[in-house]
Design an enzyme around this catalytic site. Structure first.
Site, short mmCIF file in Angstrom:
data_model
loop_
_atom_site.label_atom_id
_atom_site.label_comp_id
_atom_site.label_asym_id
_atom_site.label_seq_id
_atom_site.Cartn_x
_atom_site.Cartn_y
_atom_site.Cartn_z
N GLU A 11 45.95 50.22 41.27
CA GLU A 11 44.74 50.69 40.09
C GLU A 11 44.30 51.71 41.38
O GLU A 11 43.09 51.85 41.16
CB GLU A 11 43.93 49.71 39.26
N ARG A 39 44.53 53.18 44.50
CA ARG A 39 44.43 54.89 44.64
C ARG A 39 43.77 55.85 42.81
O ARG A 39 43.22 56.65 43.55
CB ARG A 39 46.01 55.38 44.27
N ASP A 49 40.94 42.19 39.83
CA ASP A 49 42.23 43.29 40.09
C ASP A 49 43.17 42.37 38.65
O ASP A 49 44.13 41.73 40.16
CB ASP A 49 43.43 43.39 40.31
N LYS A 103 37.67 51.59 47.58
CA LYS A 103 37.84 51.42 46.27
C LYS A 103 36.85 49.27 46.33
O LYS A 103 36.49 48.86 46.55
CB LYS A 103 39.22 50.65 46.67
N ASP A 117 39.14 42.91 46.26
CA ASP A 117 39.24 44.11 45.94
C ASP A 117 38.67 45.10 45.61
O ASP A 117 39.25 46.04 45.79
CB ASP A 117 40.32 44.05 44.18
N ASP A 127 49.03 47.82 38.64
CA ASP A 127 48.24 47.60 39.72
C ASP A 127 48.77 47.80 40.86
O ASP A 127 47.40 47.88 41.36
CB ASP A 127 49.69 46.16 39.65
N LYS A 132 49.18 40.17 37.38
CA LYS A 132 50.06 39.47 38.73
C LYS A 132 49.52 38.57 37.74
O LYS A 132 49.24 37.60 37.78
CB LYS A 132 48.89 39.32 39.06
ZN LIG Z 1 45.99 45.93 41.42
#
Ligand SMILES: [Zn+2]
Length: 504
Positions: free
Chosen positions: A340, A342, A260, A255, A278, A338, A267
């Site tokens: 995202e 996966r 993010d 990932k 992230d 959020d 967020k």
């Molecule tokens: Zn996220």
């Protein structure tokens, strides 16, 4: 690519200006070191068993730093004691003005290997001299902390540790950098530079129209960012092919969310800061590939995929309630933008699955800073979760063993029926999978296991269970807790553990 290193046989080598001794106690240290420490021990007996002590020594290096690991013989001690003492000792050395510390490690865990303890201490020492890429690139006078790092021990040990460290540097560079320096196109540029002239082949997929065709879930996340060239997604494939026969194949999907924001489910309330981290899963994949390019293991082909996407918010961003059909043909409804990570990985995992069925002895991994729940559940450790075929082959167990030897520790978690049920869309119509609930993972029981079921359900790996014709080993690794949060540096984990696992 890291710091200059040199293995030596004797403490009186004239190339160094500090000797760093990592050990659980002074017992068994060379007499010269013991007698140098004697006066301070006579004044302060506590020095024996804790902390970092700097004293003069009548050797060319002049400075002696005794960096005590603390006790290592209790049930709950592990090799991090050596890693931390290695880092502390080397840090003390350059804090004192030394530019060329010479490191030695003595001792082991009870019944453990001295080689493993030495490796942990050495990797700790290396971690202390890492300089973030932004500093290396823009502040010349702070580009290095030391001129060289010496090692009192074998050449082979030093070589393997520096190969691991070179991978960790790549992992820290990508994972730890700010969202502009390591925006997806610049990660492409960085890996092209890192792997230039090596045995790693690079292939890059990009362009929103292409991604929508091939990786629709990843494309959904990229939709907002795709309007800004410098933030536009890159799917970066790095492939290592060994010389000779291939006996097994490993797929690593990382990932790589360069930033993010949460997307439309933004967020809010001050929890966005730090989200440049992230991308540590993709960063670790690049790091593993770097080390493999140097170690050149035989018999194993490794395919790494860096899913580099920015989860931006804007007029073109994907929103909850949208229905998307994944590469594997699974209809999903977005529940929370959020979630995202996966999305960024699942179609890439699907592509790996399509290729894996044609390769010898394949196993697949996803590596991601996926859930806040991982941090709540296990603290600072990486979590690994096997599907049925991986569990039967003992993948998670072997990874724990490999990680224990490299001071890169894992917890094993189990994917259960509740995790699969959770993702099934309750409408009974429209779609088969709801991508996420609207609560944060930290407020969701089994918050870190649920996405690993999603990744199987939506990539089509659910058709490759033990009962199926072509079982495929798949393990999901959540590194949200172990990758390192701001303001601390990134750890580069789980590069060391995965490399050890792959080569053994
Ligand atoms: Zn996220």
């Amino acid at each position: 690519m890291g710091v200059l290193t040199k293995a030596v046989k004797s403490l009186d080598d004239g190339n160094f200006d500090a000797i760093v001794v990592v050990a659980p106690s002074t017992k068994g240290l060379p007499d010269l070191i013991k007698s140098a420490l004697a006066p301070i021990l006579a004044l302060d007996a506590g020095t024996e068993s804790k902390g970092c002590t700097l004293i003069p020594i009548s050797l060319p290096a002049k400075r002696l730093i005794y960096s005590c690991t603390g006790p290592v013989d209790r049930d709950y001690d592990d090799l991090r004691r050596f890693h931390e003492a290695g880092a502390a000792g080397v840090k003390r050395a350059f804090g004192a003005g030394a530019r060329s510390p010479l490191l030695m490690v003595q001792g082991s865990l009870p019944g453990g290997s001295e080689t493993d303890a030495a490796m942990a201490g050495l990797l700790g020492g290396f971690s202390a001299v890492y300089v973030p890429i932004e500093m290396r690139e823009s502040v010349k006078e702070k580009a290095t902390k030391v001129d060289k790092l010496g090692w009192l021990g074998s050449e082979d040990q030093l070589l393997f540790a520096s190969q691991i460290e070179d991978g960790l540097i790549v992992g820290r560079d990508i994972g730890g950098s700010d969202p502009e320096r390591m925006a997806p196109p610049r990660v492409e540029e960085y890996v092209r530079e890192v792997f230039k002239g090596t045995n790693i082949s690079i292939e890059v997929e990009k362009g929103q129209a292409h991604l929508e065709r091939e990786y629709p879930c990843m494309a959904a996340v990229n939709r907002a960012a795709s309007l800004i060239d410098r933030h536009d997604a890159r799917l970066i494939w790095l492939t290592y092919k060994p010389e000779g026969q291939i006996k097994k194949t490993v797929y690593l999907v990382g990932k790589g969310i360069s930033y993010d924001t949460g997307g439309a489910d933004i967020k809010a309330g001050g929890v966005m800061a730090g989200m440049s981290r992230d991308k540590c899963g993709a960063a670790a994949v690049a790091g593993i590939m770097k080390t493999l390019s140097l170690v050149k293991p035989k018999g194993v082909m490794v395919v790494g995929a860096l899913c580099m996407v920015r989860n931006s918010v804007g007029e073109n961003c994907y929103v909850s309630d949208e229905i998307i059909t994944s590469r594997a043909g699974v209809r999903i409804r977005i529940g929370n933008t959020d979630a995202e990570g996966r999305m960024a990985m699942v179609d890439v995992l699907c592509k790996c699955k399509e290729s894996a069925v044609k390769q010898p002895d394949p196993s697949l991994f996803t590596i991601a800073t996926l859930t806040g729940h991982a941090c709540i559940a296990v603290g600072d450790y990486s979590i690994v979760m096997d599907n049925g075929p991986a569990r039967q082959a003992g993948v998670a167990q072997s990874l724990v063993v490999a990680g224990d030897k490299m001071a890169d520790l894992f917890e094993i978690s189990t994917i259960r029926r509740e995790d699969w049920d959770f993702n099934v869309d309750k409408s009974g119509e429209f779609v088969s999978i709801l991508q996420a609930n609207s609560a944060p993972s930290t407020r969701t029981p089994r918050g870190h296991q649920i996405p690993s079921a999603f990744l199987q359900q939506v990539s089509g790996l659910d058709k490759h269970q033990l009962k199926d014709e072509t079982p495929l080993k798949y393990s999901h690794i959540d590194i949200a807790a172990s990758a390192g949060d701001l303001p601390d540096p990134t750890t580069g984990r789980p590069v060391a553990a995965l490399v050890k696992y792959i080569i053994e």
